[in-house]
Design an enzyme around this catalytic site. Sequence first.
Site, mmCIF file in Angstrom:
data_model
loop_
_atom_site.group_PDB
_atom_site.id
_atom_site.type_symbol
_atom_site.label_atom_id
_atom_site.label_comp_id
_atom_site.label_asym_id
_atom_site.label_seq_id
_atom_site.Cartn_x
_atom_site.Cartn_y
_atom_site.Cartn_z
ATOM 1 N N TYR A 150 0.823 -1.206 0.000
ATOM 2 C CA TYR A 150 0.000 0.000 0.000
ATOM 3 C C TYR A 150 0.863 1.264 0.000
ATOM 4 O O TYR A 150 1.897 1.296 0.659
ATOM 5 C CB TYR A 150 -0.870 -0.017 1.259
ATOM 6 C CG TYR A 150 -1.716 1.199 1.415
ATOM 7 C CD1 TYR A 150 -2.944 1.284 0.769
ATOM 8 C CD2 TYR A 150 -1.290 2.277 2.181
ATOM 9 C CE1 TYR A 150 -3.725 2.414 0.885
ATOM 10 C CE2 TYR A 150 -2.072 3.411 2.313
ATOM 11 C CZ TYR A 150 -3.291 3.466 1.664
ATOM 12 O OH TYR A 150 -4.066 4.588 1.780
ATOM 13 N N TRP A 152 1.218 5.777 -1.405
ATOM 14 C CA TRP A 152 0.895 6.912 -2.285
ATOM 15 C C TRP A 152 1.855 7.053 -3.457
ATOM 16 O O TRP A 152 1.677 7.916 -4.295
ATOM 17 C CB TRP A 152 0.844 8.198 -1.462
ATOM 18 C CG TRP A 152 -0.549 8.541 -1.094
ATOM 19 C CD1 TRP A 152 -1.337 7.870 -0.205
ATOM 20 C CD2 TRP A 152 -1.338 9.612 -1.614
ATOM 21 N NE1 TRP A 152 -2.571 8.473 -0.133
ATOM 22 C CE2 TRP A 152 -2.601 9.543 -0.986
ATOM 23 C CE3 TRP A 152 -1.108 10.620 -2.537
ATOM 24 C CZ2 TRP A 152 -3.623 10.445 -1.263
ATOM 25 C CZ3 TRP A 152 -2.132 11.524 -2.807
ATOM 26 C CH2 TRP A 152 -3.374 11.434 -2.175
#
Length: 837
Positions: A150, A152
Site C-alpha cells: 500500500y 501513495w
Amino acid sequence: MLDRRNFLKASASLSALSFMPTFGMTKSIEASKVSLGIVKNGEIVTAAHWGILKLTIKDGKVIKSEPWEKITKMDNPLQHYTSDLIYKSRIKYPYVRKSYLENPDDPKRELRGKDEFVRVSYKEALNLIAKELKKTREQKGISSVFGGSYGWKSSGNMQNSRTLLHRFLNVTGGFVGASGDYSTGASQIIMPYVVGSIEVYEQQTSWENILKYSKYVVIWGADPLTTLRIAWTSNDQRGLAYFEKLRESKIKVICIDPIRTDTAKFLNAKWISPRPNTDVALMMGMASHLISKNKVNYMFLENYTTGFNQFKDYLEGKNDGIKKDVKWASKICGVNEKTIKELAETFYDNPTMIMSGWGMQRAHHGEQPHWMLVTLCSILGQIGTKGGGFGLSYHYSNGGVPTCKGGVIGGINAGEIGIWKNGKFKSLAKSKEDLNSAEWLQNTASLSFPVARIADALLNPGKTIDHNGAKITYPDIDFIYWVGGNPLVHHQDTNTNVKAWKKPRTIVVNEIYWTPTAKMADIVMPVTSSYERDDITMSGDYSNMHIVPMKQAVLPVEESKDDYEIFSDLCRIYGKDVFNAYTQNGKKAKDLIKDYYNIALKQVKNYGEAFNTPMPSFEEFWAKNEPIVFEPTNESLEYVRFSEFIEDPILNALGTPSGLIEIYSKTIENYNYDDCKAHPTWFEPIEWLGNATKKMPFHLITSHPSKRLHSQLCHTDLRKKYTIQEREPLLMNFKDAKKFGIKNGDVVRVFNQRGEILAGVLVSKDIMQGVVRICEGGWYDPDENGLCKYGSANVLTLDLPTSKLANGNISHTGLVGIEKFNKSLPEITAFSIPKIV
Ligand code: PGD
C-alpha cells in the site's frame, strides 16, 4: 461519468483477482523513438501529487521548481523542493542485507533494521529476488507471497509502482493482496450500507452551487488548506482557489475540530472544539434537540430514509435507559449545551453544507461518525439541495471542482494471473480446466485481508477474523514485496509492526530513498524518482482537467531504475513468455505512455469536430511539453450530489437494499456484531479523554502534515521550516504547557505503553486543552532502546481495528503522557544512509 480516481485507486488495489482487459494490444508504433532527449538547459513540465510543475534545468540539474500555473494566492511549499527530491537520501545501488546474503534460508531476521547492507550488482540482485520468490512459492505456496504493498507512490499512470508490482506477481504466479485503504478504511465500508456508494471518493455538489446557495459552510474535522496541497493524481489547485472565494463570500463558516486549523484561521471561522473521537455524541445531541424542538424534516425522513423510528428509540433510551440528549452529549464531547442547541438550529434554519474530513473515521468505531452525520443531515432534510447536505470529499483531491469534458488517459493494470512453468506463461483466466489453479484463486480471494491488519496478519498466520459480514483467515506470509509505500511509518503501533516485519523470511523493497521501510528490508532496489523518467498523468481527480506530459528532467541517479524496468528484467529471468506477458510483447515505457494518451485521444475524437478542446497527436503533445486543459461542462457546474435520488427515489433508487438512505441497516443487524450495531451508536473509544489518567492525560491527534505528503518530502530541506530542535513539532495548548512546566521550543518525551518518541513543543492557543498533535509521516528513527529520536507519531498509536465491520485503522485514538526531555539530545539518523559494507 468515469470517476478516474476510483478507477485508478481500484486498479491500483486490484489484488490477485485481476482480469481487467489489457490496454494497447495493437502493435506498438515505436513511441519510444519520439524522445527529444534530455533537456540539459531549459524548462520541463512535469507533475507531482502537489501540482503541475515547471522545472528549470541548468547543466543537467534542476535549479528551480515552481507551479506551472498560478491559480491561488497561496503558496504551496511542497512545489519547491524537487532538487532535494532528486539528490537527498537516495538509494543509489542495489543492496542486500548482510545476513540475508550470507544465508537466505536462515537470514537472521531479528537483525533487520540493524544489520549492514552489502552492495551487489543489478543482475545479482535480480537473480536473488527471482530465486527466492520462486523458492517461497514452491515451498510455502502462493499465498505466502504478499504484494498488498500500500502507498501513495508518485504521480504518473505508467510508473504506477504498486500496479506494476501486482502485474509482476500476477504473471509469475499470483500473490496475496490487501483490501481497502488507510485513508477511508471505515467509511468506504459503512457508506455503501447507508447511501449505496462509498461516498468518500465521489464528486461533490459543485462549488458554484455552494457559493450561490449556502448560507453556512461547516468544516467538520478537516483542514482543506493542508490536504488540498496534494491530490491522488496531480493537483489541479482549484480546490484552494474555491476556498479563497469562500473567504471572500458572505457565507458564514463554522469549524468543528479539536484544533483551530489553518483553514479555520484563514476563513475566520467560528471554532467549536469537541473532545477528539466524540463527534458522534455531539451529533446525537443535536439530533435530540431538533426532535425536541420539532425542527425535523419529516417529509424527507418519510420519503428518502428508512429506520428513523428505531434510531429515535435509541436516542430516547428505550432499550438501554440512556437518553442521548443535549446534556448527555455535552458531558461526553465537552461542547456546552447552548452551543449544541445553537448549532443544531442554525443548520436547520439555513442552507448549510457540512463538509466532513476523514480523520474522525480513522478512530475506534470509525464507522459511526459518517453514518451519524448522514442521519443528522436526513433530519435536517437538505441532502440533494443546491446549498445544503453533506460532502465527504471537499478536503480531498479538489472535490466539488466541476468535472471537465475531455479525454481520460489509460494506465497500467495488474495484468492476468498466470502460472510460470519452465519459462512459459499460462494465463489462469484462460485455463479454467486447471483445477488446482481454480482452487488457488478461490483461496486467494478469501485470504486478501483489510490493509490495516497487516501487522496482525504477519504475527498471526491462520487467525480468522470477522470482516464486513464474512470471515477471513490470514495467510502465512513468508515473502513481502513492497513498492511505493512506507509501512514502517504509515502503520499504527510501530513497535508491534517492527516485530511483525521480523516474521517473513524475505522482504524486498523498491524505493527511491533510504526510508525506514527500505532500512528494514533484505533486498533493496534503487528506483528513479519521477523526475528521472518519462510518464503521463491527469490532474484533478474529480475535475479531469489536464493531461500532463511528465518528461524526464534529469538522468537517473547512479544505478536507479524505473519500477517498470526492474519488473520487466525480473520477468526476463522467468522466461520469454513471462516477459512478453508483462511488457505486452516488449513495449517500452514510452510506448505505453503513448497508448494511454491515445485512449483519451480516441474519446475526444468521438466527440466530433465541434468539441472545443481537440487533442493533438501524441508526438505533437510530447514535443510541445505543455498540459492539455479541458473545460468544465454546464452540467458539472450545476452538479448537486443526490439530486437525482431526491427528484425520484424510485427511479433513481440508491444502491442500498431498500433503495433509500438506511438509518437502520437490517444487513448489519444480521451480522450481529457487538462493535457495530444496526444504527449509528455511541461507543466509548478504547482510549479517550473520558478515561485519561494522570500518567496519560493527553489525547494524541496525528493529522496529515501541511509540509509533507505523509512521509514524502520529510527528508528535504522543507523539514527545516517546521522542526523544533530538529524534531517533529508537537502542538500543545498554552495552559497545558504552563501546567506541565513546558515552554515553547522545549524537547519532550512523549510516551505510552506502546512506545516513546521525542518531539519539539509548539505552544499555541489553537488547540484545545488536553489534546496534543503530532502529524503523521515523520520518519521513524529508533535508538538502541527503541526511542524514536525524530518523532514518528505512529510509535504511539493503537493497532486495533475500527470494528469487525470495516477493520479500518484507528490512528486518531490514543492517550499519551508527556515530560520534558532533559538529557542531551541524540543525533537524528533517520535521513542518513544505513551501515554499508
Ligand atoms: P508515503 O509517505 O506517501 O506514505 O502512507 P504511504 O505509505 O502512502 O509513502 C510513499 C512511498 O513511496 C515513499 O517512501 C516514496 O519514496 C515511495 N515512492 C514514491 N514514488 C515511487 C515509485 O515510483 N516507486 C517506488 N518503488 N516507490 C516510490 C500513507 C498512509 O498513512 C495514508 S494514505 C493514510 S490516510 C494514513 N494516515 C494516517 C494518519 O492520519 N495518522 C497516522 N497516525 N497514520 C496514518 N497513516 C496512513
